[in-house]
Design a protein around this motif. Sequence first.
Motif, short mmCIF file in Angstrom:
data_model
loop_
_atom_site.label_atom_id
_atom_site.label_comp_id
_atom_site.label_asym_id
_atom_site.label_seq_id
_atom_site.Cartn_x
_atom_site.Cartn_y
_atom_site.Cartn_z
N ASP A 81 0.85 -1.20 0.00
CA ASP A 81 0.00 0.00 0.00
C ASP A 81 0.88 1.25 0.00
OD1 ASP A 81 1.03 -0.41 2.50
OD2 ASP A 81 -0.78 0.19 3.58
N CYS A 82 1.78 1.32 -0.96
CA CYS A 82 2.78 2.39 -1.01
C CYS A 82 2.16 3.77 -1.16
CB CYS A 82 3.73 2.19 -2.19
SG CYS A 82 4.72 0.73 -2.03
N VAL A 83 2.78 4.72 -0.49
CA VAL A 83 2.41 6.13 -0.65
C VAL A 83 3.12 6.68 -1.89
CG1 VAL A 83 2.56 8.40 0.42
CG2 VAL A 83 2.06 6.42 1.81
N ILE A 84 4.32 6.18 -2.16
CA ILE A 84 5.12 6.59 -3.32
C ILE A 84 4.79 5.67 -4.49
CG2 ILE A 84 7.46 6.99 -4.17
CD1 ILE A 84 6.78 8.66 -1.72
N LYS A 85 4.58 6.22 -5.64
CA LYS A 85 4.30 5.42 -6.83
C LYS A 85 5.60 5.06 -7.53
CE LYS A 85 -0.08 5.81 -6.28
NZ LYS A 85 -0.65 4.82 -5.42
N HIS A 86 5.87 3.78 -7.63
CA HIS A 86 7.06 3.30 -8.35
C HIS A 86 6.64 2.08 -9.17
CE1 HIS A 86 7.64 0.25 -5.13
NE2 HIS A 86 7.27 1.23 -4.35
N ALA A 87 5.91 2.35 -10.22
CA ALA A 87 5.31 1.30 -11.05
C ALA A 87 6.35 0.39 -11.68
CB ALA A 87 4.46 1.94 -12.14
N GLY A 88 6.19 -0.90 -11.44
CA GLY A 88 7.04 -1.90 -12.07
C GLY A 88 8.45 -1.99 -11.52
N ILE A 100 11.64 8.10 9.93
CA ILE A 100 12.40 7.51 11.03
C ILE A 100 11.54 7.67 12.28
CG2 ILE A 100 14.46 7.68 12.48
CD1 ILE A 100 15.96 8.78 10.11
N CYS A 101 11.38 6.61 13.04
CA CYS A 101 10.57 6.66 14.25
C CYS A 101 11.28 7.50 15.32
CB CYS A 101 10.31 5.25 14.78
SG CYS A 101 9.34 5.22 16.29
N ASP A 102 10.53 8.36 15.99
CA ASP A 102 11.10 9.21 17.04
C ASP A 102 11.45 8.42 18.30
OD1 ASP A 102 10.87 11.51 15.53
OD2 ASP A 102 8.83 11.89 16.22
N PHE A 103 10.79 7.28 18.49
CA PHE A 103 10.98 6.53 19.73
C PHE A 103 12.06 5.47 19.62
CE2 PHE A 103 6.45 7.76 19.51
CZ PHE A 103 6.48 8.71 20.51
N CYS A 104 12.03 4.68 18.55
CA CYS A 104 12.98 3.57 18.43
C CYS A 104 14.11 3.88 17.46
CB CYS A 104 12.26 2.29 18.01
SG CYS A 104 11.49 2.35 16.39
N GLU A 105 14.10 5.05 16.84
CA GLU A 105 15.08 5.54 15.86
C GLU A 105 15.40 4.55 14.75
OE1 GLU A 105 19.21 5.07 18.47
OE2 GLU A 105 18.79 6.89 17.37
N ALA A 106 14.39 3.81 14.31
CA ALA A 106 14.55 2.87 13.20
C ALA A 106 13.78 3.39 11.99
CB ALA A 106 14.03 1.50 13.60
N TRP A 107 14.13 2.89 10.79
CA TRP A 107 13.46 3.29 9.55
C TRP A 107 12.02 2.77 9.53
CZ3 TRP A 107 16.19 6.73 7.12
CH2 TRP A 107 17.57 6.63 6.99
N VAL A 108 11.13 3.51 8.92
CA VAL A 108 9.76 3.07 8.66
C VAL A 108 9.55 3.18 7.15
CG1 VAL A 108 7.31 3.49 9.11
CG2 VAL A 108 8.98 3.91 10.91
N CYS A 109 9.05 2.11 6.52
CA CYS A 109 8.91 2.11 5.07
C CYS A 109 7.78 3.05 4.63
CB CYS A 109 8.67 0.70 4.54
SG CYS A 109 7.03 0.03 4.86
N HIS A 110 7.64 3.27 3.33
CA HIS A 110 6.65 4.21 2.83
C HIS A 110 5.28 3.57 2.59
CE1 HIS A 110 8.78 3.16 -1.08
NE2 HIS A 110 7.61 2.59 -1.17
N GLY A 111 5.01 2.46 3.23
CA GLY A 111 3.68 1.87 3.17
C GLY A 111 2.70 2.70 4.00
#
Length: 175
Positions: A81-88, A100-111
């Motif tokens: 359910d991507c927010v960014i369109k990257h067709a194919g 980046i999460c403020d609490f755990c400082e890990a990456w969060v994907c663009h879903g």
Amino acid sequence: MPKKKTGARKKAENRREREKQIRASRANIDLAKHPCNASMECDKCQRRQKNRAFCYFCNSVQKLPICAQCGKTKCMMKSSDCVIKHAGVYSTGLAMVGAICDFCEAWVCHGRKCLSTHACMCPLADAECVECERSVWDHGGRIFACSFCHDFLCEDDQFEHQASCQVLEAETFKC
């Protein structure tokens, strides 16, 4: 007399039962098994640490980020359910990152689901070690929960605290 169940019907019933158990156990995930608290190794200094956007020890950016919510390392457009369109095109690395999460400082994907829910339900939002009073940002290790008092513990204090926290219930020396 009822009809005998077919193989497909048995498989479907078993699948429904497994899915029901998975949904029921989803809320009771162990803190150590959350993707935001997963163990990772830095690309440059080769030191083990908690999953995070930047290395705690050498401050380098990780080449292959892991989403703190869903645990994905690759975004495939068709099944997400991507927010960014990257067709194919499959996006990996920093092209997959949305925040980046403020609490755990890990990456969060663009879903869409990951971006909208992770910060609200991050298991490390108020994680501070009960022994040394360090938060996630103050040390490089993972966070655990004491199996007796359920307080947060850092990797350094985990075993010492649990040994002092457990109570013997009888003279048989069983905990």
